[in-house]
Design a protein around this motif. Structure first.
Motif, short mmCIF file in Angstrom:
data_model
loop_
_atom_site.label_atom_id
_atom_site.label_comp_id
_atom_site.label_asym_id
_atom_site.label_seq_id
_atom_site.Cartn_x
_atom_site.Cartn_y
_atom_site.Cartn_z
N ALA A 591 -0.60 55.56 1.85
CA ALA A 591 0.80 55.14 1.91
C ALA A 591 1.67 56.21 2.55
CB ALA A 591 1.28 54.83 0.50
N LEU A 592 1.29 57.49 2.37
CA LEU A 592 2.09 58.58 2.97
C LEU A 592 2.06 58.47 4.49
CD1 LEU A 592 3.73 61.13 2.44
CD2 LEU A 592 1.60 62.44 2.53
N ARG A 593 0.92 58.11 5.01
CA ARG A 593 0.80 58.00 6.46
C ARG A 593 1.43 56.71 6.97
NH1 ARG A 593 -4.41 57.33 6.80
NH2 ARG A 593 -4.20 55.07 7.03
N ALA A 600 4.67 56.48 -0.95
CA ALA A 600 3.48 57.17 -1.45
C ALA A 600 3.71 57.70 -2.86
CB ALA A 600 3.12 58.32 -0.50
N LEU A 601 4.92 58.27 -3.11
CA LEU A 601 5.20 58.78 -4.46
C LEU A 601 5.30 57.64 -5.47
CD1 LEU A 601 7.77 61.65 -3.73
CD2 LEU A 601 5.38 61.88 -4.45
N GLN A 602 5.84 56.50 -5.06
CA GLN A 602 5.91 55.35 -5.97
C GLN A 602 4.51 54.90 -6.38
OE1 GLN A 602 8.26 52.60 -3.69
NE2 GLN A 602 10.20 53.21 -4.68
N GLN A 603 3.60 54.78 -5.41
CA GLN A 603 2.24 54.37 -5.72
C GLN A 603 1.55 55.39 -6.62
OE1 GLN A 603 -0.07 53.33 -2.31
NE2 GLN A 603 1.52 52.00 -1.43
N LEU A 634 6.01 68.09 0.72
CA LEU A 634 6.81 67.61 -0.41
C LEU A 634 5.98 66.73 -1.34
CD1 LEU A 634 10.23 66.76 1.33
CD2 LEU A 634 9.71 68.69 -0.19
N TYR A 635 5.13 65.92 -0.74
CA TYR A 635 4.25 65.07 -1.55
C TYR A 635 3.35 65.95 -2.43
CZ TYR A 635 0.66 61.70 -2.84
OH TYR A 635 -0.22 60.91 -3.55
N VAL A 657 13.58 62.97 -8.89
CA VAL A 657 14.76 62.65 -8.07
C VAL A 657 14.57 63.29 -6.69
CG1 VAL A 657 17.26 62.85 -7.81
CG2 VAL A 657 16.24 62.57 -10.09
N LEU A 658 14.67 62.45 -5.64
CA LEU A 658 14.62 62.93 -4.25
C LEU A 658 16.01 62.78 -3.64
CD1 LEU A 658 11.30 61.29 -2.99
CD2 LEU A 658 11.63 63.61 -3.83
#
Length: 730
Positions: A591-593, A600-603, A634-635, A657-658
């Motif tokens: 998902a990050l890509r 990606a962070l949600q998943q 960051l991920y 929080v982002l």
């Protein structure tokens, strides 16, 4: 004396019948445009003819020496005339003769034997001598006319004496007028010379022009001329000279050496009209027989000398010394001003050069520190060194420690470039020597050194400058400068490139440290995955092995329980598969890509919530596109923070929080876990490996990480990194 005068006046001889008109006619021949010598020769010749004297000669007072010298001689053989001209009479000699005892009117009659004081003995004169003074203004004695009578018995009529005196008075006045005219002419010429020189020097502050114009004017006035200046090394160097004395330019004289050195020490003018007789005062021009040297004074200090010379003796007078001193006084100020102006210009140029160099150094520093990709930054740095400083050829080498070789990273310049990736062992060549010794090397002609390799690509190399790049006592690389000209590099160039090398040393060392940090991060990630596999998947696989063994044992003894064992085996394998997928997801989340950082962070948060039974909330402020090129680190930071919460915090709720802005990106992870005492961590404040990993990632992005924790309340991780702006194409 009255009886003698009366007797002389009453005696009759053929001379008493002289036609006075002839004597008076002499006055018409006295002209102001004659020289004193020719004028007095005419007087002597006329007196000799009219009076019938065997010898008439005139001595004139030398204005420089004050001695009486024969300037006109009539009625004697050439060798006798030469003898008279050679004989110089002191003023005191005439003072002893021009006394009332011998006086006849305004003249003085010397009987035979008395006049030996003024006549050389070789002349052997028998007759009496009438001395007729030549007096100038104020009765100053400027010369004497000597009239020798034919025999001892001859006397001269008083009337004739009066006429002769009248003529000599006219002659004396004419001589005075001629000398005054000559002096006036010399003074006028001097004033004109000084005025012209003043005009020449008032229009420029260029020192070479001032020196050239000065020697040109001196050459016009004296037929010779050179100028020496005192240098910083304490020696006098001839800086300028007239055309036919150019061989003198560049000659050096120590203080006290020769005429120039003596004048510089004493600060006073010196005149020599016979340099052969003064070996300790050798003139600037070895061929000069007469020479004048005067000091150039500025602020009471000697800054140089003016020099003139002539090939024959007795060429100069003190009047010419005065003229040369006047010239020296006039040019000393402009020379000093030009020197100060040149120094100011040089200082301004030096300041500007330093400013330009600093600008180039700043540009090099920005390029070098702007990227950790050496394949991009170091060629740009090399090009900036070559173009910014104008060097013919610049090469940049780095050391391959595994092979002990110097590897060419970049090459820029007008000489033939070495092949990309060129390698040279540390034991070879001049650059190898510089690397081994760890110090800068400069060669005026490198090809003369036995270590010069003489590569075909660089046959044009002559001068070479090699500066090592050193960090923490280790040589990391070299900057090599080549030039086709000898002596092309100075000590200033060496210091400049050493500054560049210091700038690059930090950058190259940082790249090495970055690569080591990357390798350490990879190793740490592998260790973490190994622990995860051991703690989860390996244990589950081991449990599956035990369950399958138990099912096999129950298959013969109690088949009814096999189904239960198989069901447990299926659940364990499913859990192991889920754990393995989670680990794979952590290594490379698709998902990050494909969908970006937020997705990606949600998943990842949803997967952890299902697996760990913990509530994870994600809040986004701003446009995540502002975090372009920052997604991966960051991920990993958020991933490590959540792993720490799950392993150590015993929390039931986590909030992520982002915040995305045009200037920076903020990440805040807060949990309600047990918290901990930062000071109690084994490796110090924030010293846990996971914390160190997050902090290092933030620092690599140019940001920072703050950690806050309270026992029984929870923990907060705050990461702030600057936004990466995309580069615009030029």
């Amino acid at each position: 004396m009255q009886n003698q005068s009366s007797e002389t006046h009453n005696q009759l001889d053929p001379m008493s019948h002289l036609p006075l008109g002839d004597l008076l006619a002499l006055g018409s021949h006295l002209r102001i445009d004659d020289t004193p010598e020719s004028l007095l020769h005419d007087v002597a010749e006329s007196l000799c003819r009219v009076v019938g004297s065997p010898l008439v000669y005139v001595r004139l007072r030398n204005l420089e020496t004050d001695a009486f010298e024969t300037v006109a001689c009539v009625g004697t053989a050439p060798e006798q005339a030469a003898l008279l001209r050679k004989t110089v009479v002191a003023p005191s000699t005439y003072q002893a003769l021009l006394i009332p005892l011998y006086q006849v009117s305004e003249s003085f009659l010397l009987k035979p034997g008395t006049h030996a004081l003024v006549h050389p003995e070789e002349l052997q004169l028998d007759g009496a001598t009438l001395l007729v003074p030549l007096r100038g203004r104020g009765t100053r004695l400027i010369g004497v006319v000597s009239i020798v009578l034919p025999t001892p018995e001859h006397t001269i009529n008083a009337n004739v004496v009066l006429v002769i005196e009248a003529i000599t008075r006219q002659a004396a006045m004419a001589v005075e007028n001629v000398r005054l005219a000559e002096r006036s002419a010399r003074l006028l010429a001097k004033e004109q010379l000084l005025a012209a020189l003043g005009r020449d020097l008032s229009t420029t502050l260029d020192r070479p022009t001032i020196l050239r114009r000065t020697v040109e004017r001196i050459g016009t006035a004296f037929g010779s001329g050179s100028l020496a200046l005192l240098g910083a090394d304490g020696t006098l160097e001839v800086i300028a000279a007239v055309t036919h004395e150019q061989a003198l330019v560049g000659r050096h004289f120590s203080l006290g050496e020769g005429m120039i050195g003596r004048v510089a020490v004493q600060g006073q003018a010196y005149l020599s009209n016979d340099t052969v007789g003064e070996p300790g005062f050798a003139p600037p021009d070895p061929g000069a027989r007469s020479s004048i040297v005067v000091p150039l004074l500025s602020g009471g200090h000697v800054i140089g000398t003016l020099n003139v010379g002539a090939r024959h003796p007795n060429a100069f007078t003190y009047e010419e010394v005065d003229l040369l001193e006047a010239i020296a006084a006039q040019v000393s100020g402009p020379i000093t001003s030009a020197q100060l102006y040149a120094e100011a210009q040089s200082l301004a140029e030096q300041v500007q050069r330093r400013a330009d160099q600093l600008a180039v150094l700043n540009m090099i520093a920005r390029i070098a520190s702007g990227s950790l990709e050496q394949t991009q930054s170091l060629p740009q740095v090399t090009a900036q060194i070559q173009q910014g400083f104008g060097y013919p050829q610049v090469d940049l080498f780095l050391i391959d420690e595994e092979t002990s070789e110097l590897v060419l990273i970049a090459s820029e310049g007008r000489l033939t470039a070495l092949m990309a990736g060129y390698r040279q062992h540390l034991n070879l060549g001049l650059i190898g020597r510089a690397a081994r010794q760890g110090k800068s090397l400069c060669f005026a002609n490198a090809s003369e050194d036995p270590d010069f390799l003489g590569l075909a690509e660089r046959e044009a190399t002559c001068a070479e400058l090699i500066v090592p790049i050193i960090a923490s006592g280790r040589v990391l690389g070299l900057i090599n400068l080549d030039s086709p000209d000898s002596h092309a590099f100075s000590e200033e160039d060496m210091h400049l490139i050493e500054t560049v090398a210091d700038i690059l040393a930090g950058t190259v060392e940082n790249v090495h440290l970055y690569r080591r940090a990357q390798a350490a991060a990879v190793l740490e990630e592998r260790n973490r995955l190994a622990r995860e596999l051991h703690d989860s998947v390996t244990q589950q696989l081991f449990s599956m092995t035990l369950t399958s063994q138990a099912a096999r044992a129950q298959l013969e003894r109690n088949p009814q329980r096999v189904a239960l064992q198989l069901e447990r085996l299926q659940e364990t394998s499913a859990a192991a598969l889920a754990e393995m997928r989670a680990l794979i997801f952590q290594l490379r989340p698709p998902a990050l890509r494909d969908q970006g950082l937020v997705a990606a962070l949600q998943q990842h948060a949803q997967m952890l919530s299902r697996r760990e039974g913990i509530a994870i909330g994600l809040t986004v402020v701003g446009d995540e596109r502002l975090a372009r090129n920052l997604e991966q680190p960051l991920y990993r930071i958020v991933q490590e923070a959540l792993n720490n919460v799950i392993k150590h915090a015993s929390a039931t709720h986590v909030k992520v929080v982002l915040e995305f802005t045009t200037e920076h990106v903020k990440v805040r992870i807060t949990d309600n876990g047990t918290g901990f005492d930062l000071a109690s961590l084994p490796t110090g404040h924030g010293g846990h490996l996971g914390v160190l990993s997050m902090r290092e990632r933030a620092i690599e992005l140019g940001g920072s990480m703050d950690l806050h924790s309270t026992l029984g309340v929870g923990t907060e991780v705050l990461v702030r990194v600057p936004r990466v702006r995309e580069r615009k194409e030029p």
